[in-house]
Design a protein around this motif. Structure first.
Motif, PDB file in Angstrom:
ATOM      1  N   MET A   5       0.813  -1.208   0.000  1.00 26.22           N
ATOM      2  CA  MET A   5       0.000   0.000   0.000  1.00 26.22           C
ATOM      3  C   MET A   5       0.850   1.262   0.000  1.00 26.22           C
ATOM      4  O   MET A   5       0.387   2.345  -0.280  1.00 26.22           O
ATOM      5  N   ASP A  38      -3.160  -4.384   6.622  1.00 26.93           N
ATOM      6  CA  ASP A  38      -3.892  -3.869   5.457  1.00 26.93           C
ATOM      7  C   ASP A  38      -5.308  -4.436   5.403  1.00 26.93           C
ATOM      8  O   ASP A  38      -6.270  -3.713   5.099  1.00 26.93           O
ATOM      9  N   ASN A  60       3.505   0.706   9.852  1.00 18.13           N
ATOM     10  CA  ASN A  60       2.136   0.193   9.854  1.00 18.13           C
ATOM     11  C   ASN A  60       1.337   0.767  11.022  1.00 18.13           C
ATOM     12  O   ASN A  60       0.149   1.094  10.870  1.00 18.13           O
TER      13      ASN A  60
END
Length: 488
Positions: free
Chosen positions: A1, A354, A385
């Motif tokens: 991402m 994700d 993250n």
């Protein structure tokens, strides 16, 4: 991402780098014109280690701006761990190495000044095992430790006064995209083409010798080198268009034979399949190659026919393919199963984050990452993250704190600055937003744009005189960085 298309930035850095070499070569010619020739060429008269480091950093900024570098913390962590396993056993290491992946299916790898090593993603997916991949990286490390680029420039300057600016401006293009860049190089080196070819062959032979020894000393199978060479030679024997790697690293039969002979001097190592390598390979295939539906079919077929090196990697590739196809529930089930078997695996943690965010299960992501941040503080996969999950959850203050702490340890991290810029924009902190955006531009070598952002930020922090002083200091620092390259 996290992977984004690179911004297109001016080629000013290329011009500066070319001028740098032109100056060094002219100075070298003046200082050495009355000296007897030396048999051993080290490259130091053309390029000192300090200048090599500065030029390498400038080239790296240009690559970030112009090439599809994979900004993926998991893959970055993996390729640097693998590379540093080799570096710690190498001789004549003069600086910290940086390894990075380029999203390109062509087979290519290259090294340039200051310990920078680029690997095309296609090379990783083509290698059958980690020793084959490590053999290529060991070869590129050896080009750096033996200072082959600097020695090549010195060879050119000692033979005759060539257009060194033209030579250097083509080097980076040729390394990254040989089919384009070799033309630029050959135009500059036409006057001594044969000498250049012979010198390059000598470099390749030396890098093979040093690289295979490095491979064996780092607990990889030394047969990985001749195995990969033979595979490439056979695959492209009759190809009208050889891979990029064979343009910069010619592979005659004699080189393959030499590699076999050298590898046989070391004990054969029977190594089990490496999970991290197989997961990295699956991640690239699922996220950067083919279509989600095709990848789902391919990984399912691997699992049905048991045609995998490790079942966990095939399941991981299938989970990522489900995610890319927006089948989030199926991806979640697979990844949670995998994480139970290996609870601290960064590949699984990153992908599951994700998935949780896509399913709006933000609390699950934050609980998982907050616990891991205590276990692995300032690990780039966990910190980035965690910062992103906090951003998605609207906890901007905490997100900023996590990213700021991480940047203290890793001040050159592109993703962290990019995320922090978004956090400040969400908070309405325009001054800080422009400051972090300036750092993003600086990492791309766009110094003028970076200075513009800092000057814009100045008016937004009128009530913070200390921060204004820091902004002024940073502007002067960036201007000095650019001027230093010009002055060299």
């Amino acid at each position: 991402m996290f992977n984004k298309k690179p911004l297109l930035i001016s080629i000013t850095l290329t011009i500066i780098i070319a001028k740098l070499f032109t100056f060094d070569v002219k100075a070298s010619e003046q200082n050495n014109k009355n000296k007897l020739p030396e048999i051993g060429i080290s490259g130091f008269s053309v390029l000192s280690l300090d200048k090599e480091r500065q030029i390498g950093e400038a080239m790296m900024r240009q690559l970030r701006a112009t090439q599809p570098i994979i900004q993926d913390p998991v893959l970055t962590e993996y390729i640097n761990h693998l590379g540093n396993q080799l570096v710690k056993n190498a001789q004549d290491v003069n600086y910290a190495f940086e390894f990075f992946l380029i999203n390109n299916n062509e087979l290519n790898a290259f090294a340039f000044f200051g310990g920078h090593v680029g690997i095309h993603s296609g090379l990783l997916t083509t290698a059958e095992n980690e020793s084959e991949l490590a053999s290529v990286i060991a070869h590129e490390i050896s080009h750096v430790t033996q200072r082959h680029l600097a020695r090549r420039l010195e060879s050119q300057s000692n033979s005759q006064a060539l257009n060194m600016a033209g030579l250097v401006s083509g080097i980076l293009i040729a390394l990254v995209n040989p089919t384009v860049g070799m033309a630029a190089l050959s135009a500059s080196m036409a006057a001594s083409q044969q000498a250049s070819i012979n010198y390059t062959r000598s470099n390749e032979k030396e890098a093979d010798r040093v690289g295979i020894a490095l491979l064996a000393n780092s607990n990889f199978d030394p047969q990985g080198a001749p195995s990969f060479f033979a595979k490439m030679s056979e695959k492209y024997r009759y190809a009208s268009k050889p891979p990029a790697m064979l343009l910069t690293h010619p592979l005659p039969e004699s080189r393959i034979a030499d590699a076999r002979q050298r590898a046989h001097q070391f004990p054969v190592k029977q190594l089990s399949p490496n999970l991290s390598f197989e997961l990295a390979k699956a991640r690239i295939k699922a996220r950067y190659q083919s279509t989600p539906s095709d990848n789902i079919a391919n990984f399912k077929q691997q699992l049905q026919k048991q045609s995998y090196s490790l079942p966990a990697a095939a399941n991981y590739g299938l989970a990522l393919s489900y995610f890319e196809n927006k089948d989030f529930k199926q991806a979640k089930d697979l990844l949670e199963f995998l994480l139970k078997t290996d609870k601290n695996n960064l590949f699984y943690i990153d992908a599951l984050t994700d998935v949780y965010l896509a399913l709006k299960m933000n609390d699950a992501a934050l609980t998982m990452l907050s616990e891991l941040s205590l276990l692995m503080p300032n690990n780039q996969v966990i910190s980035l993250n965690y910062g992103n999950a906090l951003l998605e959850s609207g906890d901007y203050e905490h997100a900023a704190s996590v990213l700021q702490d991480f940047l203290i340890i890793s001040p050159g991290n592109y993703i962290a600055y990019d995320l922090l810029t978004t956090v400040y924009r969400k908070q309405g902190k325009k001054g800080l937003m422009h400051i972090t955006k300036a750092e993003v531009y600086a990492l791309l070598g766009a110094y003028n744009k970076a200075v513009d952002e800092l000057q814009t930020s100045y008016d937004f922090v009128e009530e913070q005189p200390l921060l204004q002083k820091r902004i002024k200091a940073r502007i002067l620092q960036l201007q000095e960085q650019e001027n230093k390259l010009k002055r060299l």
